[in-house]
Write a protein that holds these residues in place. Structure first.
Motif, mmCIF file in Angstrom:
data_model
loop_
_atom_site.group_PDB
_atom_site.id
_atom_site.type_symbol
_atom_site.label_atom_id
_atom_site.label_comp_id
_atom_site.label_asym_id
_atom_site.label_seq_id
_atom_site.Cartn_x
_atom_site.Cartn_y
_atom_site.Cartn_z
ATOM 1 N N SER A 79 -3.532 0.942 -0.472
ATOM 2 C CA SER A 79 -2.532 1.623 -1.310
ATOM 3 C C SER A 79 -1.690 2.588 -0.481
ATOM 4 O O SER A 79 -0.573 2.925 -0.865
ATOM 5 N N TYR B 255 1.388 1.708 -7.738
ATOM 6 C CA TYR B 255 0.335 0.947 -8.418
ATOM 7 C C TYR B 255 0.864 0.167 -9.615
ATOM 8 O O TYR B 255 0.250 -0.801 -10.064
ATOM 9 N N LYS C 88 1.859 2.195 -1.791
ATOM 10 C CA LYS C 88 2.162 1.110 -2.721
ATOM 11 C C LYS C 88 2.146 1.665 -4.141
ATOM 12 O O LYS C 88 1.171 2.287 -4.565
#
Length: 218
Positions: free
Chosen positions: A26, A50, A48
């Motif tokens: 992430s 979510y 990233k």
């Protein structure tokens, strides 16, 4: 970015990962190195989203050489990435014979100057010492030095060697103020009186930590 650079990737704990693994994380960092000198030139931080799974640019750090123009480098970077994410620019590099480096730095957020600092890194780019510079008075504040220690003697927190084992903070007179070790806070006297610590950390042999200055031993 020219052909004379190469890239490494790390996770949020600074452990190196392969490019093919990035989709699993992430958060990750892209570290750009000079292909000739192998010096770190830039760290770009990514996250990233979510919800959308889109990768967002979160700012980063730029390490300038003496040939780089600071104002030009700032202009080329402060609009890159998600709004409000910080960029730190390191310049005025000094090096000692151990390969430790001292840098002046400035922090920009939302395109505006937010802070100044001085930082010393070891050969593994871990922070050895640092302080903030008050933007109005130029005074040094938030002074600290970090001790990492030998992994055979000290247990690294979360087995992460980028987290210091001992952190020393210093007062306006550059004397030791507080010491942080294994989630505990010590005065210098209590620290020196602790037998468990004194067998692992030999105070007399670690003169670097006795005072804030010098930040970089030559």
């Amino acid at each position: 970015m020219g052909a004379d650079t190469y890239i490494k990737y790390t996770d949020e704990n600074n452990n190196e990962i392969m490019q093919e693994q990035l989709h699993r994380f992430s958060e990750f960092n892209s570290l750009i190195y000079d292909g000739t000198t192998h010096e770190l030139k830039k760290i770009e931080r990514f996250s990233k989203n979510y919800r959308t799974k889109e990768v967002e640019q979160l700012g980063g750090e730029v390490y300038l050489s003496s040939e780089d123009d600071l104002a030009e480098v700032i202009t080329n970077h402060i609009d890159i990435g998600t709004f409000g994410k910080p960029w730190i620019f390191y310049y005025n590099k000094e090096t000692n014979d151990k390969g430790e480096t001292q840098w002046d730095s400035i922090l920009y957020r939302n395109g505006n100057l937010q802070g100044k600092a001085i930082t010393v890194f070891d050969v593994n780019y871990r922070k050895l010492a640092g302080c903030s510079i008050d933007l109005l008075t130029g005074m040094k504040t938030d002074k600290f030095k970090n001790f990492y220690g030998d992994s055979s003697v000290f247990d690294y927190e979360f087995e992460n060697e980028t987290i210091p084992n001992i952190k020393f903070t210093y007062n306006e007179s550059d004397r030791v103020d507080e010491i942080f070790f294994q989630d505990d806070e010590y005065s210098l006297r209590d620290f020196l009186d602790n037998d468990e610590i004194s067998t692992k950390f030999l105070w007399k042999e670690n003169g670097y930590y006795h005072a804030f200055e010098p930040m970089l031993f030559h």
